[in-house]
Motif scaffolding. Structure first.
Motif, short mmCIF file in Angstrom:
data_model
loop_
_atom_site.label_atom_id
_atom_site.label_comp_id
_atom_site.label_asym_id
_atom_site.label_seq_id
_atom_site.Cartn_x
_atom_site.Cartn_y
_atom_site.Cartn_z
N ARG A 30 -61.15 -65.88 17.15
CA ARG A 30 -61.02 -66.87 16.28
C ARG A 30 -62.05 -66.55 15.05
N ILE A 31 -61.26 -66.50 13.83
CA ILE A 31 -62.31 -66.20 12.67
C ILE A 31 -62.99 -67.33 12.32
N CYS A 32 -64.28 -67.01 12.18
CA CYS A 32 -65.41 -68.22 11.77
C CYS A 32 -65.88 -67.81 10.58
N TYR A 33 -66.25 -68.62 9.75
CA TYR A 33 -67.22 -68.56 8.58
C TYR A 33 -68.73 -69.35 8.83
N PHE A 34 -69.68 -68.44 8.64
CA PHE A 34 -71.23 -68.85 8.95
C PHE A 34 -72.01 -68.69 7.51
N ASP A 35 -72.50 -69.76 7.05
CA ASP A 35 -73.50 -69.60 5.78
C ASP A 35 -74.97 -69.52 6.50
N VAL A 36 -75.82 -68.66 5.71
CA VAL A 36 -77.13 -68.60 5.58
C VAL A 36 -77.71 -69.41 4.37
N PHE A 37 -78.55 -70.35 4.81
CA PHE A 37 -78.99 -71.18 3.48
C PHE A 37 -80.43 -71.70 3.97
N PHE A 38 -81.21 -72.18 2.90
CA PHE A 38 -82.54 -73.03 3.32
C PHE A 38 -82.66 -74.23 2.81
N ARG A 39 -83.29 -75.12 3.21
CA ARG A 39 -83.30 -76.51 2.92
C ARG A 39 -84.26 -76.63 1.71
N SER A 40 -85.58 -76.02 1.78
CA SER A 40 -86.73 -76.31 0.99
C SER A 40 -87.46 -75.16 0.71
N VAL A 41 -88.14 -75.05 -0.58
CA VAL A 41 -88.77 -73.94 -0.95
C VAL A 41 -90.56 -74.11 -0.31
N PRO A 42 -90.74 -72.91 0.16
CA PRO A 42 -92.37 -73.02 0.56
C PRO A 42 -93.38 -73.32 -0.64
N ASP A 43 -94.34 -73.83 -0.33
CA ASP A 43 -95.48 -74.30 -1.06
C ASP A 43 -94.86 -75.26 -2.17
N GLY A 44 -93.65 -76.14 -1.82
CA GLY A 44 -93.26 -77.12 -2.90
C GLY A 44 -92.65 -76.16 -4.16
N GLY A 45 -92.49 -75.03 -4.13
CA GLY A 45 -92.22 -74.17 -5.42
C GLY A 45 -90.75 -74.31 -5.75
N GLY A 46 -90.58 -73.92 -7.13
CA GLY A 46 -88.98 -74.07 -7.66
C GLY A 46 -87.93 -73.30 -7.15
N PHE A 47 -88.32 -72.26 -6.69
CA PHE A 47 -87.43 -71.14 -6.06
C PHE A 47 -87.61 -70.51 -5.31
N ALA A 48 -86.74 -69.77 -4.51
CA ALA A 48 -87.41 -68.49 -3.49
C ALA A 48 -86.99 -67.26 -4.01
N ILE A 49 -87.44 -66.05 -3.40
CA ILE A 49 -86.78 -64.93 -3.67
C ILE A 49 -86.08 -64.04 -2.65
N ALA A 50 -85.06 -64.00 -2.73
CA ALA A 50 -84.08 -63.36 -1.38
C ALA A 50 -84.46 -61.98 -1.29
N ALA A 51 -84.86 -61.54 0.04
CA ALA A 51 -85.11 -60.22 0.57
C ALA A 51 -84.72 -60.11 2.20
N GLY A 52 -84.55 -58.82 2.44
CA GLY A 52 -84.17 -58.60 3.66
C GLY A 52 -82.89 -58.17 3.97
N LEU A 53 -81.97 -57.90 2.78
CA LEU A 53 -80.49 -57.39 3.06
C LEU A 53 -80.53 -55.84 3.62
N GLU A 54 -81.50 -55.11 3.17
CA GLU A 54 -81.22 -53.75 3.74
C GLU A 54 -81.45 -53.56 5.19
N GLN A 55 -82.39 -54.36 5.72
CA GLN A 55 -82.74 -54.34 6.94
C GLN A 55 -81.50 -54.80 7.85
N VAL A 56 -80.62 -56.07 7.33
CA VAL A 56 -79.68 -56.70 7.86
C VAL A 56 -78.51 -55.51 7.99
N VAL A 57 -78.40 -54.80 6.67
CA VAL A 57 -77.21 -53.73 6.92
C VAL A 57 -77.63 -52.61 7.75
N ASN A 58 -78.69 -52.42 7.91
CA ASN A 58 -79.39 -51.35 9.08
C ASN A 58 -78.79 -51.78 10.40
#
Length: 477
Positions: A30-58
């Protein structure tokens, strides 16, 4: 140098029990679609920085079960033998889209989407979350600290306080992506080309008969990289005077001192005057000692004469908020004919109601400013016509709407894997770092505030909004 390790068995146990269940109930394909997302920014900040993709690929490329793994699973007495045999040839065969590393990202929008057979899509959840959560957390914290320093270099000093080996190494990588100048972690340099720097510990000074002898020896060994730690005994009475004496003896003018304790504003001002009076105007002052973005901001407001900051535990652990709340949620499945069927999860907590469907994310920039002003999440088959005015809503106050014109729309999610094959050229770390800096320049300063940042719009297209509303209506009915 590529850092590879088989993390196939790094999963939550329910993922393998569900995998066995999918196998036995005919849902394995069965083909499924999953999303990775987050609900709030740490420290009450305005945005986050995406990182970790290279390790996911490996991880995805090295995903396989060894016979030892299968023997362990068999010992649990839970799994069908046909399923265990299936695991011998288990590989990821699906598709992945993701936001490039170093990109500013916002709550509720997908930063990665997985399309794959049910067993595969479910199985990779834990590793994806722990990797993206950790590295995005550290990159986000590092970005705040770098911005607080107002152009002064930040060196990541936190290896010995990190949560484990990977916390130190991957944390140093994430911090560098977000703008830190280097790290104290030599292995992060060896594996990921994060520049490693270092000076001396207090024990070096204590090993010698006196402070000057320690400084003299160090300058003799490293005349082109002489940074002397001046607070072992007394910064102003002995440390700085002995450092000046050692620098002068060896004819060193491009050098530095480091202050690791005490009133950093007061000591740095006094030390700066002493160095300048001695003609060492090029000598830099490095400060460390439990620093974070708020302390650094206060030091600079008070006029501290500091050229570089070493930041340890409060960066590498994101001590003020040490959890990045990324989640992995089912958004859609495909029926036997290949039609995409959106799925939704509801909750008593409105913030936990998911956004269904296979989606795209567009970032909208003003043509006149090249600054981002909103992200728009759409259904996968929608495109944005930049010639037509677009109406967007504030998701936290839907009565607030804005009609925009003269904008440019850029897709954020890019293809990473297709049918199990890598289709993305992994950039080197300097390219990722440059991308991060460039994308931060495209964010308004109001979004970058530490306290009460501007509420950046992340809106749903009308088609997606209607889909979500209809699913909620059907559930209530």
């Amino acid at each position: 140098m590529k850092y590879e390790k088989n993390y196939t068995m790094l999963f939550d146990f329910y993922e393998i029990t569900m995998g066995n269940g999918y196998f036995k109930t005919g849902l394995r394909e069965r083909i499924c679609y999953f999303d990775v997302f987050f609900r709030s920014v740490p420290d009450g900040g305005g945005f986050a920085i995406a990182a970790g993709l290279e390790q996911v690929v490996n991880y995805i490329q090295n995903l396989h079960f060894d016979e030892e793994d299968i023997a362990y699973l068999r010992s649990k007495g839970l799994f069908d033998e046909e399923f265990l045999d299936y695991l011998r040839t288990f590989r990821f065969t699906g598709d992945i889209w993701a936001v490039p590393e170093g990109t500013p990202v916002f709550p509720r929008e997908p930063i990665m989407t997985v399309r794959a057979p049910a067993i595969e899509a479910q199985f990779i959840e834990t590793y994806l979350l722990l990797t993206l959560n950790h590295q995005s957390l550290i990159a986000t914290k590092a970005s705040r600290i770098v911005r607080a320093a107002q152009g002064r270099a930040i060196s990541e000093f936190g290896s010995r306080r990190a949560q484990g080996v990977d916390g130190a190494i991957a944390g140093a990588r994430s911090a560098y992506i977000a703008g830190c100048a280097g790290t104290a972690c030599a292995m992060a340099d060896e594996l990921y080309q994060v520049p490693a720097t270092g000076t001396m510990a207090h024990s070096w000074v204590q090993m010698f008969e006196d402070e000057f002898a320690a400084f003299d020896a160090y300058c003799g060994l490293y005349p082109n990289a002489a940074t002397l730690l001046v607070d072992t005994y007394n910064v102003l009475k002995s440390g700085v005077p002995n450092a000046i004496k050692a620098f002068k003896k060896h004819g060193i003018t491009k050098c530095a001192i480091r202050i690791d304790s005490g009133d950093l504003t007061y000591l740095s001002k006094k030390a700066r005057k002493m160095l300048d009076d001695a003609g060492l105007t090029e000598c830099k002052i490095v400060a460390s000692n439990a620093l974070d973005e708020y302390i650094i901001r206060d030091l600079l407001t008070q006029g501290a004469c500091i050229d570089l900051f070493g930041v340890g535990e409060r960066l590498i652990t994101s001590k003020s908020e040490p959890v990045f709340g990324g989640v992995y949620k089912l958004a859609a499945i495909e029926d036997d004919a290949g039609h995409i069927i959106p799925k939704i999860k509801i909750s008593e907590n409105a913030g936990k109601v998911t956004t269904p469907h296979f989606k795209k994310v567009y970032r909208l920039f003003g043509k006149d400013t090249n600054k981002a002003f909103a992200d728009l999440i759409t259904v996968y088959d929608e495109t944005i016509d930049e010639t037509v005015p677009l109406e967007i809503f504030d998701p936290d106050a839907i009565w607030k709407r804005e009609t925009i014109c003269d904008f440019v729309a850029e897709e954020l999610l890019v293809p990473i894997f297709h049918n199990g094959a890598l289709v993305y050229d992994l950039p080197d770390i300097e390219t990722i770092r440059a991308h991060c800096a460039a994308e931060l320049e495209r964010q308004w300063e109001e979004v970058k505030r530490f306290e009460n940042p501007h509420n950046y719009y992340v809106d749903l297209s009308q088609k997606l909004w209607d889909t979500k509303a209809e699913l909620l209506r059907q559930i209530k009915a």
